[in-house]
Design a protein around this motif. Structure first.
Motif, PDB file in Angstrom:
ATOM      1  N   ASP A   1       0.846  -1.243  -0.046  1.00  0.00           N
ATOM      2  CA  ASP A   1       0.132  -0.093   0.012  1.00  0.00           C
ATOM      3  C   ASP A   1       0.825   1.303   0.100  1.00  0.00           C
ATOM      4  O   ASP A   1       1.500   1.593   1.009  1.00  0.00           O
ATOM      5  CB  ASP A   1      -0.904   0.011   1.320  1.00  0.00           C
ATOM      6  N   VAL A   2       1.097   1.607  -1.143  1.00  0.00           N
ATOM      7  CA  VAL A   2       2.184   2.870  -1.430  1.00  0.00           C
ATOM      8  C   VAL A   2       1.416   4.011  -1.934  1.00  0.00           C
ATOM      9  O   VAL A   2       0.710   3.983  -3.025  1.00  0.00           O
ATOM     10  CB  VAL A   2       3.283   2.358  -2.262  1.00  0.00           C
ATOM     11  N   ARG A   3       2.058   5.236  -1.298  1.00  0.00           N
ATOM     12  CA  ARG A   3       1.246   6.484  -2.010  1.00  0.00           C
ATOM     13  C   ARG A   3       2.822   7.289  -2.303  1.00  0.00           C
ATOM     14  O   ARG A   3       3.854   7.094  -1.554  1.00  0.00           O
ATOM     15  CB  ARG A   3       0.686   7.399  -1.207  1.00  0.00           C
ATOM     16  N   PHE A   4       2.764   8.012  -3.321  1.00  0.00           N
ATOM     17  CA  PHE A   4       3.816   9.020  -3.573  1.00  0.00           C
ATOM     18  C   PHE A   4       3.620  10.617  -3.252  1.00  0.00           C
ATOM     19  O   PHE A   4       2.347  10.866  -3.182  1.00  0.00           O
ATOM     20  CB  PHE A   4       4.389   8.996  -4.979  1.00  0.00           C
ATOM     21  N   ALA A   5       4.223  11.225  -2.581  1.00  0.00           N
ATOM     22  CA  ALA A   5       4.329  12.483  -2.100  1.00  0.00           C
ATOM     23  C   ALA A   5       3.250  13.478  -2.817  1.00  0.00           C
ATOM     24  O   ALA A   5       2.446  13.997  -2.193  1.00  0.00           O
ATOM     25  CB  ALA A   5       5.641  13.015  -1.617  1.00  0.00           C
ATOM     26  N   ALA A   6       3.467  13.511  -3.970  1.00  0.00           N
ATOM     27  CA  ALA A   6       2.586  14.358  -5.078  1.00  0.00           C
ATOM     28  C   ALA A   6       2.417  13.714  -6.292  1.00  0.00           C
ATOM     29  O   ALA A   6       2.153  14.465  -7.200  1.00  0.00           O
ATOM     30  CB  ALA A   6       3.130  15.736  -5.067  1.00  0.00           C
ATOM     31  N   GLY A   7       2.016  12.596  -6.311  1.00  0.00           N
ATOM     32  CA  GLY A   7       1.670  11.873  -7.584  1.00  0.00           C
ATOM     33  C   GLY A   7       2.729  12.063  -8.394  1.00  0.00           C
ATOM     34  O   GLY A   7       3.925  11.806  -8.453  1.00  0.00           O
ATOM     35  N   ARG A   8       2.159  12.295  -9.911  1.00  0.00           N
ATOM     36  CA  ARG A   8       3.247  12.449 -10.675  1.00  0.00           C
ATOM     37  C   ARG A   8       4.243  13.560 -10.787  1.00  0.00           C
ATOM     38  O   ARG A   8       5.542  13.589 -11.359  1.00  0.00           O
ATOM     39  CB  ARG A   8       2.713  12.385 -12.075  1.00  0.00           C
ATOM     40  N   SER A   9       3.908  14.621 -10.006  1.00  0.00           N
ATOM     41  CA  SER A   9       4.601  15.901  -9.881  1.00  0.00           C
ATOM     42  C   SER A   9       5.404  15.625  -8.618  1.00  0.00           C
ATOM     43  O   SER A   9       6.009  16.646  -8.218  1.00  0.00           O
ATOM     44  CB  SER A   9       4.006  17.055  -9.922  1.00  0.00           C
ATOM     45  N   SER A  10       5.479  14.599  -8.177  1.00  0.00           N
ATOM     46  CA  SER A  10       6.466  14.548  -6.810  1.00  0.00           C
ATOM     47  C   SER A  10       8.018  14.945  -6.872  1.00  0.00           C
ATOM     48  O   SER A  10       8.604  15.326  -5.985  1.00  0.00           O
ATOM     49  CB  SER A  10       6.535  13.160  -6.371  1.00  0.00           C
ATOM     50  N   ALA A  11       8.494  14.673  -8.086  1.00  0.00           N
ATOM     51  CA  ALA A  11      10.012  15.192  -8.220  1.00  0.00           C
ATOM     52  C   ALA A  11      10.356  16.783  -8.125  1.00  0.00           C
ATOM     53  O   ALA A  11      11.168  17.092  -7.413  1.00  0.00           O
ATOM     54  CB  ALA A  11      10.459  14.844  -9.638  1.00  0.00           C
ATOM     55  N   ARG A  12       9.116  17.550  -8.352  1.00  0.00           N
ATOM     56  CA  ARG A  12       9.454  18.805  -8.052  1.00  0.00           C
ATOM     57  C   ARG A  12       9.142  19.137  -6.343  1.00  0.00           C
ATOM     58  O   ARG A  12       9.871  20.281  -5.924  1.00  0.00           O
ATOM     59  CB  ARG A  12       8.131  19.617  -8.741  1.00  0.00           C
ATOM     60  N   ILE A  13       8.496  18.221  -5.604  1.00  0.00           N
ATOM     61  CA  ILE A  13       7.964  18.645  -4.454  1.00  0.00           C
ATOM     62  C   ILE A  13       9.265  17.974  -3.488  1.00  0.00           C
ATOM     63  O   ILE A  13       9.751  18.325  -2.517  1.00  0.00           O
ATOM     64  CB  ILE A  13       6.656  18.397  -3.802  1.00  0.00           C
ATOM     65  N   ALA A  14       9.437  16.623  -3.830  1.00  0.00           N
ATOM     66  CA  ALA A  14      10.575  15.913  -3.138  1.00  0.00           C
ATOM     67  C   ALA A  14      11.450  15.063  -3.839  1.00  0.00           C
ATOM     68  O   ALA A  14      11.398  13.805  -3.835  1.00  0.00           O
ATOM     69  CB  ALA A  14       9.430  14.760  -2.197  1.00  0.00           C
ATOM     70  N   PRO A  15      12.182  15.729  -4.470  1.00  0.00           N
ATOM     71  CA  PRO A  15      13.170  15.117  -5.574  1.00  0.00           C
ATOM     72  C   PRO A  15      14.228  14.355  -4.679  1.00  0.00           C
ATOM     73  O   PRO A  15      15.000  14.988  -4.197  1.00  0.00           O
ATOM     74  CB  PRO A  15      13.796  16.285  -6.406  1.00  0.00           C
ATOM     75  N   GLY A  16      14.070  13.002  -4.792  1.00  0.00           N
ATOM     76  CA  GLY A  16      15.215  12.384  -4.133  1.00  0.00           C
ATOM     77  C   GLY A  16      15.789  12.755  -2.685  1.00  0.00           C
ATOM     78  O   GLY A  16      16.870  13.041  -2.434  1.00  0.00           O
ATOM     79  N   VAL A  17      14.618  12.606  -1.811  1.00  0.00           N
ATOM     80  CA  VAL A  17      14.793  13.136  -0.138  1.00  0.00           C
ATOM     81  C   VAL A  17      16.061  11.988   0.064  1.00  0.00           C
ATOM     82  O   VAL A  17      15.826  10.629   0.014  1.00  0.00           O
ATOM     83  CB  VAL A  17      13.815  12.930   0.755  1.00  0.00           C
ATOM     84  N   ALA A  18      17.142  12.519   0.532  1.00  0.00           N
ATOM     85  CA  ALA A  18      18.433  11.706   1.033  1.00  0.00           C
ATOM     86  C   ALA A  18      17.748  11.225   2.528  1.00  0.00           C
ATOM     87  O   ALA A  18      17.489  12.152   3.503  1.00  0.00           O
ATOM     88  CB  ALA A  18      19.442  12.422   1.243  1.00  0.00           C
ATOM     89  N   PRO A  19      17.875  10.165   2.851  1.00  0.00           N
ATOM     90  CA  PRO A  19      17.487   9.570   4.187  1.00  0.00           C
ATOM     91  C   PRO A  19      18.091  10.373   5.140  1.00  0.00           C
ATOM     92  O   PRO A  19      17.688  10.510   6.619  1.00  0.00           O
ATOM     93  CB  PRO A  19      17.751   8.003   4.300  1.00  0.00           C
ATOM     94  N   SER A  20      19.363  10.676   5.254  1.00  0.00           N
ATOM     95  CA  SER A  20      20.347  11.344   6.159  1.00  0.00           C
ATOM     96  C   SER A  20      19.970  12.855   6.181  1.00  0.00           C
ATOM     97  O   SER A  20      20.596  13.434   7.164  1.00  0.00           O
ATOM     98  CB  SER A  20      21.553  10.985   6.127  1.00  0.00           C
TER      99      SER A  20
END
Length: 170
Positions: A109-128
Motif C-alpha cells: 500500500d504505497v502512495r507518492f508524495a505528490a503523484g506524478r509531480s513528486s519530483a518537484r516537491i520531494a526530489p530524491g529525499v536523502a534519508p540522512s
C-alpha cells in the motif's frame, strides 16, 4: 518478537514539536474514511545506502528510524518485510520504492508524495538529510489536512460560527 529489536533500539520517539507539526498525520491512521483499515502510516525515504522511516501510529506515537541497509540483519529485514505488507507507505519517488524493493519487499500500500509531480516537491529525499525529510513530511501533512474528516476535527468550523454569531448586529 526478536526481529524488531534492532528497530526498537534505533527508533527515536519524537516529541511535542513533531506532534504539533504533524497533527493531521497523527490523526490519519485512526480516522476511518482516510485509512479504511486503520493502518499505521509510514513516511519513508530510501536510497541504495540507507532508509529512514517515520511511523505515525494509531496510538499517537511518532517513531523515527534510520539505518543503513548493511546494518540490517536477516531478522531485521524480516521485520521490515512485515511493515511493508501491513502499513500504508508514503515515498518521495519511484527511486525510493526501487531501493526498498531491492533490499526488502515493495510496500503493498504505497502512495507518492505528490503523484506524478513528486519530483518537484520531494526530489530524491536523502534519508540522512533531516531538513529535507521534514519538508517532505510537511508535504504529506498538507495532503492529510485537505481531508475533510481530519480538517473538520483540526480546525473546528463550529468555532468560527460561534465567533460570528456573537458579533453585534449592524
Amino acid at each position: 518478537m526478536e526481529s524488531n529489536s534492532f528497530f526498537l533500539q534505533r527508533a527515536v520517539a519524537r516529541g511535542a514539536d513533531w506532534h504539533v507539526s504533524y497533527l493531521a498525520l497523527c490523526m490519519a491512521s485512526s480516522t476511518d474514511p482516510v485509512d479504511e483499515r486503520r493502518k499505521q502510516i509510514v513516511v519513508a525515504a530510501a536510497d541504495d545506502n540507507s532508509v529512514r522511516m517515520a511511523f505515525f501510529s494509531s496510538l499517537g506515537a511518532i517513531l523515527d528510524f534510520q539505518a543503513s541497509w548493511s546494518e540490517m540483519d536477516v531478522a531485521t529485514r524480516g521485520w521490515l518485510n512485515f511493515t511493508t505488507r501491513w502499513n500504508r507507505w508514503w515515498l518521495p519517488d519511484v527511486a525510493a520504492l526501487a531501493s526498498i524493493e531491492r533490499h526488502a519487499n515493495a510496500p503493498t500500500d504505497v502512495r507518492f508524495a505528490a503523484g506524478r509531480s513528486s519530483a518537484r516537491i520531494a526530489p530524491g529525499v536523502a534519508p540522512s538529510d533531516t531538513d529535507a525529510f521534514r519538508r517532505y513530511l510537511d508535504t504529506i501533512e498538507q495532503h492529510y489536512r485537505r481531508d475533510e474528516s481530519i480538517s473538520r476535527t483540526l480546525f473546528l468550523p463550529d468555532a468560527a460560527f460561534h465567533i460570528q454569531s456573537r458579533s453585534p448586529a449592524p
